[in-house]
Design an enzyme around this catalytic site. Structure first.
Site, PDB file in Angstrom:
ATOM      1  N   SER A  47       0.878  -1.172   0.000  1.00 41.83           N
ATOM      2  CA  SER A  47       0.000   0.000   0.000  1.00 41.83           C
ATOM      3  C   SER A  47       0.913   1.219   0.000  1.00 41.83           C
ATOM      4  O   SER A  47       1.973   1.196   0.619  1.00 41.83           O
ATOM      5  CB  SER A  47      -0.873   0.012   1.256  1.00 41.83           C
ATOM      6  OG  SER A  47      -1.371   1.310   1.487  1.00 41.83           O
ATOM      7  N   HIS A  94      -1.333   4.757 -13.292  1.00 41.78           N
ATOM      8  CA  HIS A  94      -0.774   3.601 -14.005  1.00 41.78           C
ATOM      9  C   HIS A  94       0.587   3.879 -14.637  1.00 41.78           C
ATOM     10  O   HIS A  94       1.504   3.063 -14.546  1.00 41.78           O
ATOM     11  CB  HIS A  94      -1.740   3.097 -15.080  1.00 41.78           C
ATOM     12  CG  HIS A  94      -2.939   2.402 -14.520  1.00 41.78           C
ATOM     13  ND1 HIS A  94      -3.973   1.945 -15.315  1.00 41.78           N
ATOM     14  CD2 HIS A  94      -3.285   2.093 -13.247  1.00 41.78           C
ATOM     15  CE1 HIS A  94      -4.897   1.380 -14.543  1.00 41.78           C
ATOM     16  NE2 HIS A  94      -4.495   1.466 -13.292  1.00 41.78           N
ATOM     17  N   LYS A 112      -6.454  -2.048 -16.670  1.00 42.77           N
ATOM     18  CA  LYS A 112      -6.979  -1.163 -17.696  1.00 42.77           C
ATOM     19  C   LYS A 112      -7.726  -0.024 -17.002  1.00 42.77           C
ATOM     20  O   LYS A 112      -8.073  -0.193 -15.839  1.00 42.77           O
ATOM     21  CB  LYS A 112      -7.870  -1.933 -18.686  1.00 42.77           C
ATOM     22  CG  LYS A 112      -8.819  -2.951 -18.019  1.00 42.77           C
ATOM     23  CD  LYS A 112     -10.174  -2.491 -17.756  1.00 42.77           C
ATOM     24  CE  LYS A 112     -10.841  -2.136 -16.608  1.00 42.77           C
ATOM     25  NZ  LYS A 112     -10.905  -1.917 -15.343  1.00 42.77           N
TER      26      LYS A 112
END
Length: 393
Positions: A47, A94, A112
């Site tokens: 995390s 991302h 995605k």
């Protein structure tokens, strides 16, 4: 005596809902889905905010003993026991998060939508290739036996050449007085997290358009589509309804991809509204019952069928001992097979195709005047970006 399966060692980056679902799938027994050549080992979880989040994540997914927990992404990507990192952060993160893993020499399965724009996608692909690392966008639906069967059916000529695909993936989150039922900070509508219908939901509509209309084009005849889009923006600036037409003039085909946050594809939760996807050729059509991201049934309607419809059910296998099975394990199996065989990308979703899909989404957002902040659109890697360190929490 069968040889030992190839076992892939995973590190999980982020501890939210999709990371939990994927990890629970990773922990199922591959034999429960009749897979015997590959297996998975959960090595570590990170995390960005606290080690405690990673520890409670392990409880939630009922992880075995011995899994390492980290309170930073940097520690995860530098763990020598981790072979591949699953990036399960918001789309906004991302690019930076995947770069962090690639720069540390790790293979990556990235959720995605791959990135926020095409420049970021191209940079990820260049980096992975330069470092000879495996990289794949986690479009789990492509690896469903159902999707494989449908692609094979289309390739066999069962409905003739496909001239049109119509796909919808929409959620019914209409609220009072023009609002949506998501708070403005929610990742679905928050521009800081690259929120909006297209990148989160419309990606699945595009998945169906692309895996039929683009993916099945012979390599020598690959034609990137022209894109026409219309977007309604929400008060936050993110898109709340987006419709895209992709056109392949040389192939005489078009795809219509739809998404909105105001009305559900599946009105009553029973699929009474009919299919989410229609794949149409002169000899018939294939109807895929929704949701587009997790379809469990398709129908084949033949022009000469005399009203008879073939219905094919493709349930998701469950590991009875763990009482779990969601369908994300197939993309994990693909990663393992690629790495076992020395492949750096998946034939089912080549990196070049992920880039073309990002180009279509970027063009649609541009036509709809949706803008995201510089922090999440830059294609300049920064290991100390708050997206990597979590210091923007």
């Amino acid at each position: 005596m069968a040889s030992q399966p190839f076992t892939l060692k995973w590190g999980i980056m982020a501890t939210g809902g999709i990371a939990q679902t994927f990890t629970k799938d990773l922990l199922t027994n591959p034999a429960s889905r009749d897979v015997h050549d590959v297996a998975h080992k959960l090595v570590a979880v990170a995390s960005s905010s606290s080690k405690d989040s990673a520890i409670s994540f392990l409880e939630k997914v009922k992880a075995p003993d011995g899994v390492k927990t980290y309170g930073s992404y940097a520690e995860l990507v530098n763990d020598p026991d981790v072979e591949i990192v699953y990036v399960a952060t918001p789309h906004s993160h991302h690019f930076q998060n995947t770069m962090l893993a690639l720069e540390a020499g790790k293979h990556v399965l990235c959720e995605k939508a791959f990135t926020v724009n095409a420049a970021q996608a191209r940079k990820l692909v260049e980096t992975a290739r330069a470092k000879n690392l495996f990289l794949m966008e986690a479009v789990w639906t492509r690896y469903f036996p159902l999707s494989i069967k449908i692609r094979e059916l289309v390739q066999s000529g069962a409905i003739g050449p496909v001239y049109r695909v119509i796909a919808d993936n929409s959620f019914g989150n209409d609220g009072p007085n023009g609002t949506l039922t998501f708070g403005d900070e929610h990742r679905m509508v928050n521009p800081d997290l690259a929120g909006g219908a297209l990148l989160d939901l419309g990606i699945y509509s595009l998945t169906w358009l692309f895996q039929i209309l683009y993916h099945l084009q012979p390599e020598a005849e690959k034609e990137a589509p022209r894109t026409v889009a219309a977007i309604n923006k929400y008060t936050t600036g993110a898109d709340e309804m987006t419709n895209i037409i992709i056109q392949f003039p040389k192939h005489k085909s078009m795809g219509i991809g739809m998404t909105t946050l105001r009305i559900a594809t599946d009105t009553d939760g029973q699929n009474s509204s009919g299919p989410a996807i229609k794949i149409q050729g002169p000899l018939g059509e294939i109807q895929v019952m929704g949701p587009a991201y997790k379809p469990l049934q398709y129908k084949v309607v033949k022009k000469s069928g005399g009203g008879k419809v073939e219905v094919v059910d493709c349930p998701i296998p469950k590991d009875q001992e763990r009482d779990w099975g969601h369908g994300m394990f197939w993309e994990a199996d693909e990663c393992a097979r690629c790495l076992r065989d020395g492949k750096k990308e998946s034939d089912t979703l080549p990196l070049s195709e992920s880039i073309v899909i990002m180009e279509v989404m970027e063009e649609a957002l541009k036509q709809g005047d949706v803008k995201y902040p510089d922090l999440i659109t830059t294609d300049v890697y920064d290991p100390k970006s708050p997206l990597n360190t979590g210091s923007n929490h």
